[in-house]
Design an enzyme around this catalytic site. Structure first.
Site, PDB file in Angstrom:
ATOM      1  N   LYS A 175      38.270  29.597  41.776  1.00  0.00           N
ATOM      2  CA  LYS A 175      38.026  28.384  42.569  1.00  0.00           C
ATOM      3  C   LYS A 175      36.529  28.079  42.435  1.00  0.00           C
ATOM      4  O   LYS A 175      35.743  28.229  43.368  1.00  0.00           O
ATOM      5  CB  LYS A 175      38.404  28.655  44.032  1.00  0.00           C
ATOM      6  CG  LYS A 175      38.908  27.428  44.783  1.00  0.00           C
ATOM      7  CD  LYS A 175      38.994  27.682  46.283  1.00  0.00           C
ATOM      8  CE  LYS A 175      40.367  28.068  46.749  1.00  0.00           C
ATOM      9  NZ  LYS A 175      40.473  28.089  48.236  1.00  0.00           N
ATOM     10  N   LYS A 215      45.247  42.785  49.679  1.00  0.00           N
ATOM     11  CA  LYS A 215      46.622  42.892  49.208  1.00  0.00           C
ATOM     12  C   LYS A 215      46.934  41.800  48.200  1.00  0.00           C
ATOM     13  O   LYS A 215      47.942  41.835  47.519  1.00  0.00           O
ATOM     14  CB  LYS A 215      47.562  42.757  50.408  1.00  0.00           C
ATOM     15  CG  LYS A 215      47.431  43.873  51.410  1.00  0.00           C
ATOM     16  CD  LYS A 215      48.371  43.618  52.602  1.00  0.00           C
ATOM     17  CE  LYS A 215      47.571  43.409  53.826  1.00  0.00           C
ATOM     18  NZ  LYS A 215      48.371  43.138  55.035  1.00  0.00           N
ATOM     19  N   GLU A 267      41.459  40.591  40.818  1.00  0.00           N
ATOM     20  CA  GLU A 267      41.533  39.816  42.060  1.00  0.00           C
ATOM     21  C   GLU A 267      42.525  38.657  41.919  1.00  0.00           C
ATOM     22  O   GLU A 267      42.759  38.168  40.815  1.00  0.00           O
ATOM     23  CB  GLU A 267      40.152  39.234  42.386  1.00  0.00           C
ATOM     24  CG  GLU A 267      39.455  39.869  43.566  1.00  0.00           C
ATOM     25  CD  GLU A 267      40.080  39.579  44.922  1.00  0.00           C
ATOM     26  OE1 GLU A 267      41.307  39.361  45.017  1.00  0.00           O
ATOM     27  OE2 GLU A 267      39.333  39.584  45.908  1.00  0.00           O
ATOM     28  N   ASP A 268      43.069  38.231  43.044  1.00  0.00           N
ATOM     29  CA  ASP A 268      43.948  37.065  43.033  1.00  0.00           C
ATOM     30  C   ASP A 268      43.136  35.794  42.801  1.00  0.00           C
ATOM     31  O   ASP A 268      43.455  34.974  41.950  1.00  0.00           O
ATOM     32  CB  ASP A 268      44.751  36.963  44.349  1.00  0.00           C
ATOM     33  CG  ASP A 268      43.903  37.116  45.607  1.00  0.00           C
ATOM     34  OD1 ASP A 268      42.652  37.266  45.493  1.00  0.00           O
ATOM     35  OD2 ASP A 268      44.472  37.085  46.706  1.00  0.00           O
ATOM     36  N   PHE A 321      43.435  24.922  49.578  1.00  0.00           N
ATOM     37  CA  PHE A 321      43.937  26.245  49.911  1.00  0.00           C
ATOM     38  C   PHE A 321      45.312  26.429  49.278  1.00  0.00           C
ATOM     39  O   PHE A 321      46.184  25.578  49.400  1.00  0.00           O
ATOM     40  CB  PHE A 321      44.031  26.400  51.433  1.00  0.00           C
ATOM     41  CG  PHE A 321      44.252  27.812  51.868  1.00  0.00           C
ATOM     42  CD1 PHE A 321      43.198  28.713  51.953  1.00  0.00           C
ATOM     43  CD2 PHE A 321      45.532  28.251  52.193  1.00  0.00           C
ATOM     44  CE1 PHE A 321      43.415  30.033  52.335  1.00  0.00           C
ATOM     45  CE2 PHE A 321      45.758  29.571  52.581  1.00  0.00           C
ATOM     46  CZ  PHE A 321      44.694  30.460  52.658  1.00  0.00           C
ATOM     47  N   ASP A 332      36.715  32.807  45.265  1.00  0.00           N
ATOM     48  CA  ASP A 332      36.445  31.576  46.007  1.00  0.00           C
ATOM     49  C   ASP A 332      34.924  31.403  46.133  1.00  0.00           C
ATOM     50  O   ASP A 332      34.290  30.922  45.191  1.00  0.00           O
ATOM     51  CB  ASP A 332      37.162  31.716  47.360  1.00  0.00           C
ATOM     52  CG  ASP A 332      37.128  30.466  48.213  1.00  0.00           C
ATOM     53  OD1 ASP A 332      36.885  29.380  47.675  1.00  0.00           O
ATOM     54  OD2 ASP A 332      37.355  30.577  49.435  1.00  0.00           O
ATOM     55  N   ARG A 357      53.090  35.825  50.681  1.00  0.00           N
ATOM     56  CA  ARG A 357      52.728  36.699  49.551  1.00  0.00           C
ATOM     57  C   ARG A 357      53.926  36.916  48.635  1.00  0.00           C
ATOM     58  O   ARG A 357      53.780  37.176  47.443  1.00  0.00           O
ATOM     59  CB  ARG A 357      52.242  38.068  50.055  1.00  0.00           C
ATOM     60  CG  ARG A 357      50.929  38.024  50.820  1.00  0.00           C
ATOM     61  CD  ARG A 357      50.366  39.434  50.940  1.00  0.00           C
ATOM     62  NE  ARG A 357      49.374  39.573  51.996  1.00  0.00           N
ATOM     63  CZ  ARG A 357      48.079  39.348  51.855  1.00  0.00           C
ATOM     64  NH1 ARG A 357      47.608  38.924  50.694  1.00  0.00           N
ATOM     65  NH2 ARG A 357      47.247  39.518  52.865  1.00  0.00           N
TER      66      ARG A 357
END
Ligand code: IMP
Ligand code: MG
Length: 192
Positions: free
Chosen positions: A127, A40, A95-96, A149, A99, A162
């Site tokens: 990241k 999401k 994608e957000d 984070f 990582d 979110r």
């Protein structure tokens, strides 16, 4: 004071810039490219980019899971696959954040296995220092120098935050605050 990583205005500028880059990159595509948002977390970013894209595109969403709280688990699982046939079509995965890279690697391999003509990767945040598997990022909003984070603008901590319009670095006080909210709700996190 919250440590803001990307403000609402900065995110909007990034969306505008990336939409222009995508439009340029896709200009010679004969077939309509498919832009796939990863649920999401990338929903907000996807919406931000789409409003600035002027060429014809198809959109779709895919849902995977790998994270648990602030801890990533190594196995990526597909919850919802794309609903279009992407064979012989260029796709862009939005994608957000990338990582370790495991999620994106999984998605690229999955789409190539389904005969996508070409898979481009777009990430709001890279990241980079946390990378475990190599992932080529074709469109990148922001490179994070540390492993901290972050939450907001689609990115969550146990599904919270979110809806926050900017991205910030989660600290001990934020964790305490959110854990309190979750506890009061009797929320138990489980992957389905
Ligand atoms: P990867 O497989 O380790 O690259 O993880 C990618 C996914 O983990 C992202 O799509 C996010 O959903 C989630 N994730 C990674 N880092 C963060 C973070 O700092 N905040 C919130 N979610 C994160
Ligand atoms: Mg995600």
């Amino acid at each position: 004071m919250k440590k803001i990583v990307l403000s609402e205005e900065e995110i909007d500028q990034i969306c505008k810039k990336i939409a222009a880059e995508m439009t340029e990159k896709l200009k010679d595509e004969e077939r309509i490219p498919l832009v796939i948002g990863v649920m999401k977390g990338a929903i907000n970013f996807m919406a931000g980019i789409l409003k600035y894209m002027t060429r014809p595109i198809f959109t779709d969403y895919i849902q995977i899971t790998s994270y648990f709280g602030t801890q990533r688990t190594n196995n990526v699982r597909m919850i919802k696959d794309v609903s279009y046939d992407c064979s012989n079509r260029t796709v862009i995965v939005v994608e957000d954040i990338v990582d370790t890279g495991h999620s994106m690697r999984f998605l690229i391999d999955h789409l190539l296995r389904h005969n996508a003509k070409k898979v481009y990767v777009c990430a709001l945040i890279d990241k980079k220092v946390a990378r475990e598997v190599e992932v080529p990022i074709d469109f990148c909003g922001y490179v994070m120098k540390e492993k901290q984070f972050v939450a907001g603008f689609g990115l969550d901590y146990h599904e919270l935050e979110r809806n926050v319009p900017y991205i910030y670095e989660v600290d001990e006080d934020d964790l305490k605050r959110m854990d309190g909210v979750l506890e009061k709700d009797h929320f138990t996190f489980h992957h389905y």
